[in-house]
Design a protein around this motif. Structure first.
Motif, mmCIF file in Angstrom:
data_model
loop_
_atom_site.group_PDB
_atom_site.id
_atom_site.type_symbol
_atom_site.label_atom_id
_atom_site.label_comp_id
_atom_site.label_asym_id
_atom_site.label_seq_id
_atom_site.Cartn_x
_atom_site.Cartn_y
_atom_site.Cartn_z
ATOM 1 N N GLN A 133 55.738 29.405 5.839
ATOM 2 C CA GLN A 133 55.198 29.977 4.675
ATOM 3 C C GLN A 133 56.039 29.526 3.322
ATOM 4 N N LEU A 134 57.179 29.494 3.291
ATOM 5 C CA LEU A 134 57.999 29.024 2.112
ATOM 6 C C LEU A 134 57.647 27.470 1.881
ATOM 7 N N ARG A 135 57.669 26.718 2.709
ATOM 8 C CA ARG A 135 57.805 25.194 2.564
ATOM 9 C C ARG A 135 56.235 25.142 2.047
ATOM 10 N N THR A 136 55.402 25.515 2.828
ATOM 11 C CA THR A 136 53.918 25.232 2.488
ATOM 12 C C THR A 136 53.427 25.722 1.117
ATOM 13 N N SER A 137 54.031 27.012 0.771
ATOM 14 C CA SER A 137 53.812 27.496 -0.673
ATOM 15 C C SER A 137 54.117 26.641 -1.629
ATOM 16 N N SER A 138 55.466 26.056 -1.263
ATOM 17 C CA SER A 138 56.109 25.280 -2.170
ATOM 18 C C SER A 138 55.911 23.787 -2.514
ATOM 19 N N VAL A 143 56.024 21.638 0.009
ATOM 20 C CA VAL A 143 57.155 20.639 0.552
ATOM 21 C C VAL A 143 56.682 20.345 1.756
ATOM 22 N N THR A 144 56.921 18.866 2.041
ATOM 23 C CA THR A 144 56.499 18.406 3.499
ATOM 24 C C THR A 144 57.477 18.662 4.426
ATOM 25 N N GLN A 145 57.473 18.501 5.925
ATOM 26 C CA GLN A 145 58.292 18.570 7.071
ATOM 27 C C GLN A 145 59.122 17.183 6.704
ATOM 28 N N LYS A 146 58.558 16.186 6.336
ATOM 29 C CA LYS A 146 59.309 15.038 6.163
ATOM 30 C C LYS A 146 60.317 15.061 5.132
ATOM 31 N N GLN A 147 60.007 15.809 4.124
ATOM 32 C CA GLN A 147 60.978 16.121 2.872
ATOM 33 C C GLN A 147 62.271 16.910 3.522
ATOM 34 N N LEU A 148 61.833 17.952 4.131
ATOM 35 C CA LEU A 148 63.135 18.784 4.685
ATOM 36 C C LEU A 148 63.944 18.117 5.851
ATOM 37 N N ALA A 149 63.052 17.033 6.561
ATOM 38 C CA ALA A 149 63.886 16.255 7.694
ATOM 39 C C ALA A 149 64.697 15.546 6.933
ATOM 40 N N ASP A 150 64.235 14.892 5.972
ATOM 41 C CA ASP A 150 65.188 13.812 4.963
ATOM 42 C C ASP A 150 66.423 14.742 4.790
ATOM 43 N N LEU A 151 65.994 16.010 3.983
ATOM 44 C CA LEU A 151 67.106 16.817 3.541
ATOM 45 C C LEU A 151 68.295 16.966 4.611
ATOM 46 N N ILE A 152 67.787 17.330 5.804
ATOM 47 C CA ILE A 152 68.758 17.647 6.651
ATOM 48 C C ILE A 152 69.086 16.492 7.840
ATOM 49 N N GLU A 153 68.657 15.254 7.391
ATOM 50 C CA GLU A 153 68.944 13.963 7.915
ATOM 51 C C GLU A 153 68.785 14.163 9.541
ATOM 52 N N VAL A 154 67.364 14.332 9.540
ATOM 53 C CA VAL A 154 66.964 14.371 11.036
ATOM 54 C C VAL A 154 65.603 13.573 11.158
ATOM 55 N N ASP A 155 65.137 13.166 12.392
ATOM 56 C CA ASP A 155 63.774 12.613 12.443
ATOM 57 C C ASP A 155 62.848 13.691 12.251
#
Length: 72
Positions: free
Chosen positions: A7-12, A14-26
């Motif tokens: 909910q937080l990610r979609t309301s902001s 922010v894509t799943q790719k952006q958070l994947a990059d942030l935590i350095e995972v695929d």
């Protein structure tokens, strides 16, 4: 499933790719974590909470956490 995070990610917007990059995972690994198939590591939870400027528990703990039993 990490419903608070989704909910937080979609309301902001922010894509799943952006958070994947942030935590350095695929991206697939991130999706598995978000869907509850695998668990977020502590450092990943802190990185995401810092990114959104929210407390870890407000993102990652279920809303009825206090009503659940913890098994050790």
């Amino acid at each position: 499933m990490q419903t608070n995070l989704i909910q937080l990610r979609t309301s902001s917007n922010v894509t799943q790719k952006q958070l994947a990059d942030l935590i350095e995972v695929d991206v697939r690994t991130y999706i598995n974590k978000e869907q509850g198939i695998s668990q977020f590591k502590c450092n990943e939870m802190f990185a995401i909470s810092d990114y959104f400027k929210k407390d870890v528990e407000s993102i990652f703990l279920p809303s009825n956490f206090m009503n659940r039993e913890v098994y050790v």
